[in-house]
Design a protein around this motif. Structure first.
Motif, PDB file in Angstrom:
ATOM      1  N   GLU A   1     -11.157  14.734   0.210  1.00  0.00           N
ATOM      2  CA  GLU A   1     -11.343  13.329  -0.143  1.00  0.00           C
ATOM      3  C   GLU A   1     -10.200  12.925  -1.217  1.00  0.00           C
ATOM      4  OE1 GLU A   1     -15.417  12.285  -0.919  1.00  0.00           O
ATOM      5  OE2 GLU A   1     -15.974  12.284   1.412  1.00  0.00           O
ATOM      6  N   ASN A   2     -10.341  13.764  -2.268  1.00  0.00           N
ATOM      7  CA  ASN A   2      -9.106  13.503  -3.547  1.00  0.00           C
ATOM      8  C   ASN A   2      -7.855  14.080  -3.188  1.00  0.00           C
ATOM      9  OD1 ASN A   2     -11.297  12.373  -4.722  1.00  0.00           O
ATOM     10  ND2 ASN A   2     -12.061  14.225  -5.688  1.00  0.00           N
ATOM     11  N   THR A   3      -7.548  14.599  -1.839  1.00  0.00           N
ATOM     12  CA  THR A   3      -6.241  15.165  -1.513  1.00  0.00           C
ATOM     13  C   THR A   3      -5.880  16.155  -2.623  1.00  0.00           C
ATOM     14  OG1 THR A   3      -5.051  13.349  -2.564  1.00  0.00           O
ATOM     15  CG2 THR A   3      -5.679  13.145  -0.424  1.00  0.00           C
ATOM     16  N   ALA A   4      -6.678  17.113  -2.760  1.00  0.00           N
ATOM     17  CA  ALA A   4      -6.503  18.221  -3.680  1.00  0.00           C
ATOM     18  C   ALA A   4      -5.143  18.963  -3.243  1.00  0.00           C
ATOM     19  CB  ALA A   4      -7.807  19.026  -3.894  1.00  0.00           C
TER      20      ALA A   4
ATOM     21  N   GLN B   1     -15.379  17.167  -1.154  1.00  0.00           N
ATOM     22  CA  GLN B   1     -14.742  16.372  -2.359  1.00  0.00           C
ATOM     23  C   GLN B   1     -13.150  16.628  -2.461  1.00  0.00           C
ATOM     24  OE1 GLN B   1     -16.964  16.816  -5.862  1.00  0.00           O
ATOM     25  NE2 GLN B   1     -15.778  15.214  -7.040  1.00  0.00           N
TER      26      GLN B   1
END
Length: 278
Positions: free
Chosen positions: A180-183, A177
């Motif tokens: 995918e959220n380019t943390a 996750q």
């Protein structure tokens, strides 16, 4: 290391994104990640008792990390058994990666139970090698074989690669996750800061006391005597850059209070270019 989750995508712009928690007794002396004075191309923490390390890289893009294989039913390890951390430092030598891995395969049965991740990242190689089978049997009868890691998201704790222990599954999903959220860096590190314990019915059976099994089921273990001692984020980028953040944990420190970080960014040097030239 007691928990590693990682994304291995050899054809991506960032082929390796890896998060790891090292769990150990706080009384065991160790140095945080640093460039070793006696081996200037090696960046790793150092176990001052055994002489090796739990995770490291070198300037040529070699990577290695280790977890113990937990089996409370196994006989006591003889005192003259070599430290498993020496396997990691051996894989960070500047010799042939394939030859070093083959040498470890041949001698794997001489060590207490372990899992080794080892890679030549610029060459697109990443392998897992364990010296115990699913039942905890050692590899003395048949030499363990290193297996190439397939592209995708993986996890490694104190059992075989991708064994679905609750903390491995939850942190692997959290890493997915976050990617995918380019943390950002801090959010990625927080993936490993989950101190929740698994439900009783979800605990694995590794032969240790049930109370201890429950305590070890947390991704982040906060305890004064034994617990998570550091969290590491490592990324290898296809442009030849490696960046690492290591957060050191104090005895009994709550995950939300961990703030002592060391950061490293360096280019991987190509064949024929010496580290001293950089």
């Amino acid at each position: 290391m007691c928990l590693i989750v990682f994304s291995w995508q050899p054809d991506a712009a960032t082929p390796l994104v890896l998060l790891a928690n090292r769990d150990e007794f706080f009384e065991r002396p160790a140095e945080p990640m640093h460039w070793w004075s006696d081996r200037p191309d090696v960046l790793a923490g150092r176990d001052l008792r055994g002489g090796g390390t739990w995770m490291g890289v070198n300037r040529a893009g070699r990577f290695a990390a280790l977890t113990n294989f937990r089996d409370g039913r196994a006989p006591m390890t003889p005192k003259d058994t070599p430290s498993r951390g020496l396997l990691v430092s051996a894989m960070l030598d500047a010799t042939s990666f394939d030859d070093d891995l083959l040498r470890i395969e041949k001698h794997a049965h001489e060590y207490a139970g372990f899992n080794l991740l080892a890679g030549d990242l610029p060459a697109g190689k990443l392998y897992w090698l364990g010296n115990r089978d699913v039942n905890g049997n050692d590899g003395a009868a048949s030499a363990p074989v290193a297996h190439p890691v397939t592209p995708g998201l993986h996890g490694l704790s104190n059992a075989l690669l991708d064994t679905p222990w609750p903390k491995l599954v939850s942190r692997r999903d959290a890493l997915r996750q976050a990617i995918e959220n380019t943390a950002d860096d801090l959010t990625l590190l927080e993936v490993m800061r989950d101190a929740s314990e698994a439900a009783e019915e979800a605990l694995p059976e590794t032969g240790v006391a049930r109370e201890w099994e429950k305590r070890l089921s947390a991704a982040f273990i906060a305890s004064p005597a034994y617990g998570t001692r550091c969290t590491t984020l490592l990324r290898y980028h296809r442009d030849g850059t490696i960046d690492i953040i290591e957060a050191t944990v104090l005895p009994g420190q709550a995950p939300e209070n961990v703030s002592n970080r060391r950061e490293f960014t360096f280019p991987v040097f190509s064949a024929g270019i010496q580290a001293a030239d950089l």
